[in-house]
Design a protein around this motif. Structure first.
Motif, short mmCIF file in Angstrom:
data_model
loop_
_atom_site.label_atom_id
_atom_site.label_comp_id
_atom_site.label_asym_id
_atom_site.label_seq_id
_atom_site.Cartn_x
_atom_site.Cartn_y
_atom_site.Cartn_z
N UNK A 267 2.02 -18.13 15.08
CA UNK A 267 3.12 -19.10 15.06
C UNK A 267 3.06 -20.07 16.22
N UNK A 268 2.70 -19.55 17.38
CA UNK A 268 2.55 -20.42 18.56
C UNK A 268 1.41 -21.42 18.33
N UNK A 269 0.34 -20.94 17.67
CA UNK A 269 -0.76 -21.84 17.34
C UNK A 269 -0.32 -22.94 16.40
N UNK A 270 0.52 -22.60 15.43
CA UNK A 270 1.06 -23.62 14.50
C UNK A 270 1.88 -24.65 15.26
N UNK A 271 2.75 -24.19 16.16
CA UNK A 271 3.57 -25.10 16.94
C UNK A 271 2.71 -26.02 17.80
N UNK A 272 1.65 -25.47 18.37
CA UNK A 272 0.77 -26.26 19.23
C UNK A 272 0.09 -27.38 18.43
N UNK A 273 -0.42 -27.01 17.25
CA UNK A 273 -1.10 -28.01 16.42
C UNK A 273 -0.12 -29.07 15.91
N UNK A 274 1.10 -28.66 15.60
CA UNK A 274 2.09 -29.62 15.13
C UNK A 274 2.48 -30.60 16.24
N UNK A 275 2.51 -30.11 17.46
CA UNK A 275 2.78 -31.01 18.59
C UNK A 275 1.66 -32.02 18.76
N UNK A 276 0.42 -31.54 18.57
CA UNK A 276 -0.73 -32.45 18.63
C UNK A 276 -0.63 -33.48 17.51
N UNK A 277 -0.22 -33.00 16.32
CA UNK A 277 -0.09 -33.90 15.17
C UNK A 277 0.98 -34.96 15.42
N UNK A 278 2.08 -34.57 16.06
CA UNK A 278 3.14 -35.53 16.40
C UNK A 278 2.59 -36.61 17.32
N UNK A 279 1.81 -36.18 18.31
CA UNK A 279 1.23 -37.14 19.26
C UNK A 279 0.27 -38.09 18.55
N UNK A 280 -0.57 -37.54 17.68
CA UNK A 280 -1.56 -38.37 16.98
C UNK A 280 -0.88 -39.36 16.03
N UNK A 281 0.27 -38.98 15.50
CA UNK A 281 0.92 -39.82 14.48
C UNK A 281 2.17 -40.53 15.01
N UNK A 282 2.20 -40.73 16.32
CA UNK A 282 3.36 -41.39 16.93
C UNK A 282 3.57 -42.79 16.35
N UNK A 283 2.49 -43.55 16.21
CA UNK A 283 2.61 -44.91 15.67
C UNK A 283 3.10 -44.89 14.23
N UNK A 284 2.58 -43.92 13.45
CA UNK A 284 3.02 -43.79 12.06
C UNK A 284 4.52 -43.49 11.99
N UNK A 285 4.99 -42.62 12.89
CA UNK A 285 6.41 -42.27 12.92
C UNK A 285 7.24 -43.51 13.25
N UNK A 286 6.74 -44.33 14.21
CA UNK A 286 7.45 -45.56 14.59
C UNK A 286 7.55 -46.53 13.43
N UNK A 287 6.47 -46.66 12.65
CA UNK A 287 6.48 -47.57 11.50
C UNK A 287 7.49 -47.09 10.46
N UNK A 288 7.50 -45.77 10.20
CA UNK A 288 8.41 -45.22 9.20
C UNK A 288 9.86 -45.40 9.62
N UNK A 289 10.12 -45.23 10.92
CA UNK A 289 11.49 -45.42 11.41
C UNK A 289 11.90 -46.89 11.32
#
Length: 402
Positions: A292-314
């Motif tokens: 579970x900690x590994x999942x959280x770590x990868x999801x945090x990495x995914x958030x960082x990688x997709x920051x611009x995508x999140x900004x566009x969607x918002x």
């Protein structure tokens, strides 16, 4: 954004990073498969032990002499007449068999087999539901005349007489103290067939001799245990008190005799096995937390990688709950896929291990449901923080992110 769109997007993101997604799932896979394997084998072992003793001694009470200060005075041991005394004075007692147990070997020509020696009476046949394959069981005349006759089980029979009938053959019963020649008059099926046949080379055989001949081979011929079959086990406590009272009066003793279910130790073994399974299963479950900690770590990495995508969607009107749902769904999908793979691997492993040790694993529907529930809980629990972090990103800062 509805859940279906989030689901499609999550599947797309998982497939676009196959290796990273697999490595993320690995902790979940190992945890779920380990727990299912351990619990299935443990439950299978529990069922196996219960089946081995099913019908054996189910209505039997064990009557024993208790030692005090590490010894039992000769006057407290049971005697031959106690058998009829208990049958006559306790209406609920159907039959009584004295038992003396020892260990040794049976020897025939140049062959030998380690055996458990049970010195008893003919009535013991009914207690263990003995299946006579050849010849007969012990008789009352064998006991009365103290004949040197023996009943062997098929494990010892096949080892000593692979190509001939053992009936009528003479063999030597040898213990650490004595040795004596006996004539085989019967062969029975081993009372614990699965264990005996699975490990026949190392598993001790079992032989039965009249208790009146025990002094010829056993170090101590005193009878310290009897087994009584009773008509109603629901009244076992009441019957036990009657038996103890009668014995106390005869031998003028106090707190010298104890009565309990003959195969009560089976329940103890099952309790120990259940506790062992729980402890090992809990230890294996720790890997789920690590996963579970590994999942959280990868999801945090995914958030960082997709920051611009999140900004566009918002910027296009996506709300916080839409962003959170997107990342929670992705986390949930990873854990559910990992849980499914872990469940399949766990079932396969338990079947493979069960076939090796001769125990049929028990994979219940509750274990499968628990695996999915636990996987979902991990996905949601460890996905909340990354999803919340993604939802709270400032759209302007996110659009500027490089």
């Amino acid at each position: 954004m509805n859940f279906l769109e989030c689901f499609k997007g999550a599947i797309k993101n998982v497939r676009s990073n196959k290796m990273r997604s697999f490595l993320t799932m690995l902790g979940i896979i190992i945890g779920i498969s380990s727990v299912i394997t351990i619990v299935s084998i443990g439950q299978g072992g529990h069922d196996f032990i219960s089946k081995e003793f099913e019908g054996i001694g189910s209505n039997a009470l064990s009557i024993s002499v208790k030692s005090k200060a590490g010894e039992v005075l000769d006057r407290y041991y049971f005697h031959k007449e106690d058998v009829n005394m208990l049958i006559n004075k306790v209406p609920e007692v159907i039959d009584v068999a004295p038992i003396l147990q020892g260990y040794g070997a049976v020897v025939y020509k140049n062959k030998s087999k380690e055996v458990t020696i049970l010195s008893t009476a003919p009535s013991y046949r009914n207690i263990i539901n003995a299946n006579v394959l050849e010849g007969r069981f012990l008789s009352d005349s064998d006991v009365e005349a103290a004949r040197n006759v023996v009943i062997i089980d098929d494990i010892a029979g096949k080892k000593l007489y692979p190509r001939e009938s053992p009936i009528g053959q003479k063999l030597t019963i040898r213990t650490s103290a004595k040795a004596s020649s006996y004539t085989i008059v019967g062969m029975i099926k081993n009372p614990n067939p699965t264990l005996a046949y699975e490990f026949s080379e190392d598993f001790p055989g079992m032989i039965f001799i009249p208790y009146t001949t025990s002094e010829k081979i056993l170090r101590t011929p005193n009878i310290s245990t009897m087994v009584a079959t009773v008509s109603d086990m629901n009244r076992s406590k009441e019957i036990s008190r009657k038996i103890v009272h009668i014995l106390d009066n005869k031998y003028r003793a106090h707190d010298r005799y104890t009565v309990e279910e003959a195969f009560k130790q089976v329940d103890l073994v099952n309790k120990v096995l259940s506790m062992f399974t729980l402890v090992i299963g809990t230890i294996a479950g720790i890997s789920l937390v690590v996963g579970g900690i590994g999942v959280m770590n990868i999801m945090l990495v995914s958030v960082t990688e997709r920051t611009r995508e999140i900004g566009i969607r918002k910027a296009l009107g996506a709300k916080k709950k839409d962003i959170m749902l997107q990342f929670l769904t992705e986390s949930l999908i990873i854990c559910l896929i990992g849980g499914t793979l872990g469940m399949l691997i766990g079932i396969s492993f338990s079947m493979a291990i069960g076939s090796l040790v001769g125990v049929m694993p028990s994979v219940s529907i509750s274990i499968v449901i628990l695996a999915f529930a636990f996987s979902s809980a991990i996905g949601i629990f460890f996905g909340i923080y990354p999803a919340k972090k993604a939802a709270e990103l400032n759209p302007i800062d996110a659009l500027r992110y490089e």
